[in-house]
Design an enzyme around this catalytic site. Structure first.
Site, short mmCIF file in Angstrom:
data_model
loop_
_atom_site.label_atom_id
_atom_site.label_comp_id
_atom_site.label_asym_id
_atom_site.label_seq_id
_atom_site.Cartn_x
_atom_site.Cartn_y
_atom_site.Cartn_z
N GLU A 117 39.86 45.01 37.25
CA GLU A 117 39.51 43.30 37.36
C GLU A 117 39.43 43.26 36.66
OE1 GLU A 117 38.06 45.94 38.37
OE2 GLU A 117 38.40 46.98 40.88
N ASP A 126 30.64 45.49 43.75
CA ASP A 126 30.20 47.26 42.59
C ASP A 126 31.44 46.61 41.56
OD1 ASP A 126 28.38 48.78 44.77
OD2 ASP A 126 29.64 47.17 45.47
N HIS A 178 28.94 50.77 46.09
CA HIS A 178 29.92 49.93 47.53
C HIS A 178 29.06 49.91 48.06
CE1 HIS A 178 33.39 53.65 46.27
NE2 HIS A 178 34.35 52.22 46.87
#
Lengths: 452, 327
Positions: B60, B85, B129
């Site tokens: 990410e 998340d 999640h």
């Protein structure tokens, strides 16, 4: 300061019966309180230790004011050891002493005081679930602002919120109804004065009603300080005159038969009962019977409704040298003439001795006023708030009267004078009521009435 | 006018913006041929090719870092974080780089980047999640944080976010993706970022909320109306910057405010909204400002009953709204 009677709004701490640091048991008297009409002891709300006093002896405070702090045990069993003790207010919900945080949540009830709320529940859900007992005395900022802007005396409103809380909508509806346009009397402006101190609101304060100039004593004048009793009388009279539109009516009654009856029975009664037979029980008897015929007279104005009281509790006005007491004969309709005579003697005696209890002065539904006692021929009494009417029995006087056959006779005549709350009562029903009282009084004669 | 679900509204807006402006492109995990794990970019790879629809490694920090670089270079990246998340590896890029670029370059450089991330629970997603992460970002000046609740708002707000010259976090509640359908006009329109929306007008209480909770509150408001209480439901839509005027207007209207969000209570959006109301609206308040929020526990539980305990619901909203109405 606990509520010590329905009409009692403040009390004076006469004497503290305990000291800070003292252990007290539930119901143990901790202070003597003097109100306008009765003296009472305040019991401890639960077991605990007195921490401090918030009100000194001799100081008068409003009902609901914090008077003392006490520390209470922390519930039961192991919890007592695990939890810190929490302060509980003596004599009513915590008020002035509450910090900002406490102001948002109602004071915990004593039983819950030590139990910390579960963190999860507190974090996850809104917490308005605890109703504040008698929540009418704490106002939201919106309610305070509206009351101030419109000069509203909030005690006049009926709250529709949780626990009777006055909501913003209640005030808005009250304003919309036009009721707020009435000027508040002087005694009722304290709240507005308090509200005006709120920051940022001063610019919206409405002008206070112009006070009439207070008379100043001259050098030789005698000045009598207004004590709690006199002040309470003044406030109640003002309140009644202000709130209830008084109408007045009078009816002459021929009580010749009653006078003879009392003469006949008086001596025997005194010998048998030890007290004098008076006219008052006959008056009360006539009144309670007439009230049963016209129950609307036995009622109260409650803003959006009229409450017709089931119980007939007769207040009797008892004059003392300096004041006026109005003790109550409960369920007067269940007493005989003799029973009423005893009740009147008992209450009058205790009123003059300053020994009335709270129960003695609470719950009256109609007032009988024996103004004939001091020779009055006609009077316009002020209604005993919140009742609907009051009836005065004037002096009995021998008077020449034109009888039915056009003969003139000397009769014992008495005026009965009624003040009525014209919001509730109209002339017709009051006329019927007075006729009913009159016919009973005129019907009293030897052999027509049972004393027992 | 077409009826689209929430997810389709995301996809069609991305498609429209990419057609409108060749500088707009998407990057993220599995956004290419697969079309994203939820299908938000389905078909975009085929239409726009691998230069404008780029699969990224499972990194990410790289997705956002590449986005920042590309934005500085002049393009308009739309980064997809597969689940909110997993945004935390990119936290430093967002907070330290994207949010501060305009400020530290004195306006010479800006980051016209959008970061899309599905968030929220109630989908049996468990600890990793289900999170609501918006509160980690709403205290950072330099960012904009948008959370739409309807397909109509998705289109107008996502278009506005893509055209915004500064970084915008665009959080999509995954529980809405296929659950909520609505009319979406075909023509081009934007909804200005920073504008809340009264989703239901009312006079007795004010409910301030966003995301999926908007729908819970609207459902509860219907029930509450049957009990004779009228609820105003204000959808914040943008959490940063907050629409102060709309919040104050809504609060003043009823004087009774309930703030509802799925994210945890402590230091949540509700705290900021409540503080604003306390500062500005005290003399209109008729009740303590209330909050109904997720519990302050580390994560959304996996077990069904526990997830239910954690999650908001129309029933929980109704109870809180009723309590406030009756106060």
């Amino acid at each position: 300061m606990p509520q010590l009677g329905e009409s009692v709004t403040e009390g004076t701490i006469g004497k503290w019966l305990v000291n800070p640091g003292d252990q007290v048991k539930k119901y143990q008297p901790i202070a003597e309180v003097i109100t306008d009409k009765v003296n009472a002891e305040i019991p401890a709300p639960q077991d605990g230790t007195i921490v401090s006093f918030a009100v000194a002896e001799g100081v008068t405070v409003k009902v609901g004011t914090l008077i003392a702090m006490m520390e209470t045990g922390a519930g039961t069993g192991s919890a007592a050891a695990a939890q810190p003790t929490a302060p509980a207010a003596v004599g009513g919900p915590v008020r002035a002493s509450s910090g900002p945080a406490a102001a948002l949540a109602p004071a915990p009830s004593p039983g819950k005081a030590a139990a910390a709320p579960a963190p999860l529940a507190a974090a996850g859900s809104a917490t308005l679930d605890r109703a504040e007992a008698g929540g009418g005395a704490r106002y939201s900022p919106a309610v305070m602002r509206l009351a101030q802007e419109h000069g509203i005396y909030l005690n006049r409103l009926k709250g529709t919120g949780l626990g009777g809380r006055i909501t913003r909508k209640d005030v808005e509806a009250y304003i919309a109804s036009g009721a707020a346009a009435e000027p508040a009397p002087q005694a009722e402006t304290a709240l507005q004065a308090a509200a005006a101190q709120a920051p940022g609101s001063a610019q919206t304060a409405s002008p206070a009603p112009a006070a009439s100039p207070v008379p100043q004593p001259m050098a030789a004048d005698q000045v009598i300080p207004v004590d709690a009793v006199r002040r309470r009388i003044a406030e109640k009279m003002l309140q009644s005159k202000h709130e209830a539109p008084h109408a007045w009516t009078m009816m002459p009654v021929d009580v010749t038969g009653l006078v003879k009856l009392k003469e006949q029975l008086g001596e025997e009664f005194k010998r048998r009962e030890g007290i004098s037979l008076s006219y008052v029980p006959f008056f009360i008897k006539a009144v309670v019977e007439a009230l049963k015929e016209q129950p609307i007279i036995n009622s109260q104005w409650a803003g959006d409704k009229i409450i017709i009281k089931k119980e007939i509790n007769i207040s009797i006005a008892v004059a003392t040298e300096t004041a006026l007491a109005v003790p109550v004969i409960r369920n007067a309709d269940r007493l005989s003439i003799a029973g009423l005579n005893h009740a009147v003697a008992d209450l009058a005696g205790r009123a003059r001795a300053g020994k009335l209890t709270l129960d003695d002065i609470s719950g009256g539904t109609f007032t009988v006023n024996n103004t004939g006692y001091f020779g009055s021929a006609m009077s316009a009494p002020i209604i005993n708030h919140p009742q609907a009417a009051i009836l005065s029995f004037e002096a009995i006087t021998k008077t020449p009267v034109v009888m039915e056959n056009d003969a003139i006779a000397i009769r014992s005549m008495m005026n009965i004078c009624m003040s009525l709350d014209h919001r509730i009562l109209d002339g017709l029903v009051c006329g019927r009521f007075l006729q009913a009282v009159k016919s009973r009084l005129q019907g009293y004669a030897a052999g027509t009435v049972q004393l027992y | 006018m077409a009826v689209l679900n929430f997810l389709e509204a995301v996809r069609e807006t991305l498609r429209a913006e990419m057609r409108r402006d060749k500088d707009v492109w998407v990057v993220g995990e599995d956004v290419g041929k697969k079309g994203g794990v939820f299908g938000a970019t389905l078909g975009l790879f085929d239409e726009f090719g691998d230069q404008r629809v780029q699969d990224s490694p499972l990194t990410e920090s790289a997705i956002v870092g590449v986005g920042i670089g590309a934005a500085l270079y002049g393009s308009k990246p739309v980064c997809e974080i597969q689940f909110a998340d997993f945004i935390f590896p990119a936290f430093n890029q967002i907070i330290s780089e994207a949010a501060k670029m305009r400020y530290r370059s004195d306006g010479d450089w800006t980051v016209p980047m959008v970061i899309r991330a599905p968030f929220g629970g109630g989908v049996h997603g468990g600890l990793y999640h289900s999170q609501s992460v918006e509160q980690y970002f709403t205290s950072t000046a330099g960012l904009k944080v948008v959370v739409p609740s309807t397909p109509y708002d998705v289109k107008g707000l996502l278009a506005a976010a893509i055209r915004d010259p500064d970084p915008v976090l665009f959080f999509e509640h995954k529980g809405l993706y296929r659950a909520i359908k609505g009319e979406v006009p075909e023509g081009d329109y934007i909804i200005p970022i920073g504008k809340a929306d009264v989703k239901r007008d009312g006079t007795d209480i004010t409910v301030i909320t966003y995301g999926k909770a908007v729908h819970f509150c609207l459902e509860a408001a219907e029930e509450l109306a049957k009990e004779g209480h009228s609820a105003l439901v204000l959808d914040l839509r943008t959490l940063l910057p907050l629409d102060r005027e709309a919040i104050m207007t809504a609060a003043r209207k009823t004087g009774k405010v309930l703030i509802v969000h799925e994210a945890g209570k402590t230091h949540g959006i509700g705290a900021e909204v409540a503080a604003l109301i306390a500062e500005e609206c005290l003399f209109d308040l008729d009740a303590p400002v209330q909050r109904l929020c997720g519990p302050d526990i580390p994560a959304m539980p996996y077990a069904g009953p526990m997830e239910k305990f954690y999650m908001l619901s129309p029933e929980k909203c109704l109870e809180a709204m009723r309590t406030l109405a009756q106060f």
